[in-house]
Design an enzyme around this catalytic site. Sequence first.
Site, PDB file in Angstrom:
ATOM      1  N   ASP A  98       0.665  -1.645  -0.040  1.00  0.00           N
ATOM      2  CA  ASP A  98      -0.378   0.040  -0.184  1.00  0.00           C
ATOM      3  C   ASP A  98       0.727   1.377   0.281  1.00  0.00           C
ATOM      4  O   ASP A  98       0.891   1.641   1.027  1.00  0.00           O
ATOM      5  CB  ASP A  98      -1.006   0.113   1.275  1.00  0.00           C
ATOM      6  CG  ASP A  98      -1.601  -1.241   1.426  1.00  0.00           C
ATOM      7  OD1 ASP A  98      -1.669  -1.934   0.469  1.00  0.00           O
ATOM      8  OD2 ASP A  98      -2.985  -0.705   1.885  1.00  0.00           O
ATOM      9  N   LYS A 161      -6.716   3.517  -3.405  1.00  0.00           N
ATOM     10  CA  LYS A 161      -7.370   3.700  -2.222  1.00  0.00           C
ATOM     11  C   LYS A 161      -6.689   4.939  -1.652  1.00  0.00           C
ATOM     12  O   LYS A 161      -6.409   5.762  -1.934  1.00  0.00           O
ATOM     13  CB  LYS A 161      -5.799   3.031  -0.977  1.00  0.00           C
ATOM     14  CG  LYS A 161      -6.135   3.114   0.494  1.00  0.00           C
ATOM     15  CD  LYS A 161      -5.207   2.228   1.409  1.00  0.00           C
ATOM     16  CE  LYS A 161      -5.175   2.407   2.184  1.00  0.00           C
ATOM     17  NZ  LYS A 161      -3.497   1.728   2.983  1.00  0.00           N
ATOM     18  N   LYS A 191     -10.151   0.123  -2.334  1.00  0.00           N
ATOM     19  CA  LYS A 191     -10.249   0.228  -0.949  1.00  0.00           C
ATOM     20  C   LYS A 191     -10.429   1.467   0.129  1.00  0.00           C
ATOM     21  O   LYS A 191      -9.480   2.625  -0.602  1.00  0.00           O
ATOM     22  CB  LYS A 191      -8.676   0.051  -0.795  1.00  0.00           C
ATOM     23  CG  LYS A 191      -8.214  -0.990   0.815  1.00  0.00           C
ATOM     24  CD  LYS A 191      -6.970  -0.757   1.295  1.00  0.00           C
ATOM     25  CE  LYS A 191      -7.199  -1.438   2.932  1.00  0.00           C
ATOM     26  NZ  LYS A 191      -5.688  -1.892   2.905  1.00  0.00           N
TER      27      LYS A 191
END
Length: 227
Positions: A98, A161, A191
Amino acid sequence: MRRAEVARLIDHTLLAPAATDEEVLALCAEAARLGVGAVCVAPTHVYLAAASTYRSSHEAEPAFAVASVIGFPHGTHLTVIKAEEARRAVADGATEIDMVIDIANALDENWRAIETEISEVRLSVPPHVILKVILETALLPDANIIAACRAAEAGGAEFVKTSTGFHPAGGASVRAVRAMAEAVGGRLGIKASGGIRTAEKAKDMLEAGATRLGLSASADVLAGFPA
């Protein structure tokens, strides 16, 4: 959705700067108990989490995936540092990354720089590693969210995300998730992360288009879904 279905969409998260090894082990034990899809930890805790996932499983496959944050939380690391951080996290057992983009580039609409940065991190790790790109959407208007998502797609990311969960501007929002879904829904995963502490908010994110949830309060959220 049923509780077990939602659980598989959760990245059970512990990113507190002072998180201890004991707390990470507790996170992993809870992850196995809840049946979540992944844990998300700092690079310094990847090795511990990766070892724990096999200890937590009675099968040949790990109980959950291990995600590491990169360039966290500000995104202002040099790209070469992010790439090396990603390589080392994978070497320690991470199967998901991430990464935080340089958020100023999204505000300046420097989409080429964002695409290049993401591409360099993508190339630094094996193809099977899932790359999620954190946009810090609370800082961005919808048009910039959409353009940043498209840059992430062009750079080779598998997910976009919403948030680090650390910026005072806020975390995930329905507005942002809808913009992300408009940009890349059906092609990239989405996400939602940051400030999701109830089943109701989790449901809102999923209905808006989220396909993964970053949660620290996973047990509380899952309790609000039917068994």
